[in-house]
Design an enzyme around this catalytic site. Structure first.
Site, PDB file in Angstrom:
ATOM      1  N   PRO A  11       0.804  -1.231   0.000  1.00  7.56           N
ATOM      2  CG  PRO A  11       0.036  -0.947   2.190  1.00  7.56           C
ATOM      3  CD  PRO A  11       0.775  -1.910   1.290  1.00  7.56           C
ATOM      4  CB  CYS A  12       3.062   2.741  -2.601  1.00  2.00           C
ATOM      5  SG  CYS A  12       1.981   2.690  -4.034  1.00  2.00           S
ATOM      6  CG  HIS A  13      -2.737   3.927  -0.702  1.00  2.00           C
ATOM      7  ND1 HIS A  13      -2.560   2.585  -0.991  1.00  2.00           N
ATOM      8  CD2 HIS A  13      -3.646   3.981   0.304  1.00  2.00           C
ATOM      9  CE1 HIS A  13      -3.344   1.869  -0.198  1.00  2.00           C
ATOM     10  NE2 HIS A  13      -4.001   2.692   0.597  1.00  2.00           N
TER      11      HIS A  13
END
Length: 190
Positions: A136-138
């Site tokens: 989950p790079c967000h």
């Protein structure tokens, strides 16, 4: 043999590619499904459209649930790290531990990896993240909580929208004014 599938979510038709070791990549929706499919095939030209095996179907179900704002456990999804640089793999492993609804800064990720001078390298690794949502790079923001950048695998979906679905709060967005004038102008005396 590597495969891919296009699947429905509340934000549009997403794509997933896989090989024997696990998920090779996730593609969030482009403006049209053909764009999603084209992007996936550019990245994984040897993949053939196949019915997802059970493990991949589990990842698809988790991604769809996550995009509905539901808790989804994706940490057990196997990833195909073939060709992923070792530093990027370390970044992805750490980012997978960030809980839903929470965020970290690039600097915090670098410090957690005992690589405090590698903030730019963390940002670069996340910009190349092929495992969007599973990694989950967000949930990793610029200093100041800015949430404007995301991996090219995100299609037309913004980091701010993903964070909103995730239940995170307190994100900011840079404006052209913030970029051109990063410090507040002096106040007028009066």
């Amino acid at each position: 043999m590597s495969g891919y599938a296009i699947f429905d979510t509340v934000i549009g038709r997403c794509g997933i590619a896989w090989a024997e070791p696990g998920v090779s990549g996730v593609q969030l929706p482009e403006a049209r499904e053909i764009g999603t499919r084209r992007r996936l095939l550019q990245l994984f030209p040897d993949a053939r459209e196949l019915r997802p095996p059970p493990e991949i179907q589990g990842a698809i179900d988790g991604i769809a649930a996550l995009l509905r704002g539901k808790p989804a456990e994706l940490s057990d999804v196997r990833l195909d790290m073939t060709g992923v640089p070792p530093f990027n793999a370390r970044v992805y492993e750490f980012v997978r531990t960030i809980p839903r609804g929470e965020t970290r800064s690039y600097a915090e990720v670098a410090a957690s990896l005992k690589a405090t001078g590698a903030v730019h390298s963390v940002a670069q690794a996340l910009a190349k993240n092929p495992f969007v949502l599973i990694v989950p790079c967000h949930r990793v923001l610029e200093a100041g909580g800015y949430a404007d950048r995301i991996s090219p695998f995100a299609g037309t979906i913004s980091k701010r929208r993903l964070l909103s679905i995730d239940g995170a709060t307190g994100t900011a967005s840079k404006t052209l004014f913030d970029v051109l004038l990063p410090v507040a102008p002096p106040r007028a005396q009066g």
